[in-house]
Design a protein around this motif. Sequence first.
Motif, PDB file in Angstrom:
ATOM      1  N   UNK A  20       0.837  -1.206   0.000  1.00 15.61           N
ATOM      2  CA  UNK A  20       0.000   0.000   0.000  1.00 15.61           C
ATOM      3  C   UNK A  20       0.874   1.259   0.000  1.00 15.61           C
ATOM      4  N   UNK A  21       0.319   2.328  -0.544  1.00 13.43           N
ATOM      5  CA  UNK A  21       1.029   3.607  -0.541  1.00 13.43           C
ATOM      6  C   UNK A  21       0.929   4.178   0.870  1.00 13.43           C
ATOM      7  N   UNK A  22       2.043   4.613   1.391  1.00 13.67           N
ATOM      8  CA  UNK A  22       2.094   5.142   2.753  1.00 13.67           C
ATOM      9  C   UNK A  22       1.305   6.441   2.861  1.00 13.67           C
ATOM     10  N   UNK A  23       0.520   6.612   3.910  1.00 16.40           N
ATOM     11  CA  UNK A  23      -0.184   7.883   4.098  1.00 16.40           C
ATOM     12  C   UNK A  23       0.782   9.031   4.377  1.00 16.40           C
ATOM     13  N   UNK A  24       2.012   8.717   4.752  1.00 13.00           N
ATOM     14  CA  UNK A  24       3.000   9.765   5.018  1.00 13.00           C
ATOM     15  C   UNK A  24       3.274  10.592   3.767  1.00 13.00           C
ATOM     16  N   UNK A  25       3.191   9.986   2.604  1.00 10.74           N
ATOM     17  CA  UNK A  25       3.437  10.724   1.366  1.00 10.74           C
ATOM     18  C   UNK A  25       2.464  11.885   1.251  1.00 10.74           C
ATOM     19  N   UNK A  26       1.188  11.612   1.440  1.00  9.34           N
ATOM     20  CA  UNK A  26       0.179  12.675   1.336  1.00  9.34           C
ATOM     21  C   UNK A  26       0.363  13.717   2.435  1.00  9.34           C
ATOM     22  N   UNK A  27       0.744  13.282   3.614  1.00  8.17           N
ATOM     23  CA  UNK A  27       0.960  14.217   4.716  1.00  8.17           C
ATOM     24  C   UNK A  27       2.105  15.177   4.405  1.00  8.17           C
ATOM     25  N   UNK A  28       3.138  14.676   3.749  1.00  8.57           N
ATOM     26  CA  UNK A  28       4.314  15.494   3.464  1.00  8.57           C
ATOM     27  C   UNK A  28       4.109  16.366   2.226  1.00  8.57           C
TER      28      UNK A  28
END
Length: 51
Positions: A20-28
Amino acid sequence: MEIAEYVLCYQAEYADEPPPVSPAFEQVTGRKGRTLAQWAADRADEFAPAT
């Protein structure tokens, strides 16, 4: 040769079922993340042979 086999098997697992794509990407970045397949599909024309 063992390392190459390990790497190829490791990559084959993710080809069948990508992580899965990490939610951290969207947060950053403030943008939704995409898989490599989505990114490549968006840029397929850039990889096509020149005519």
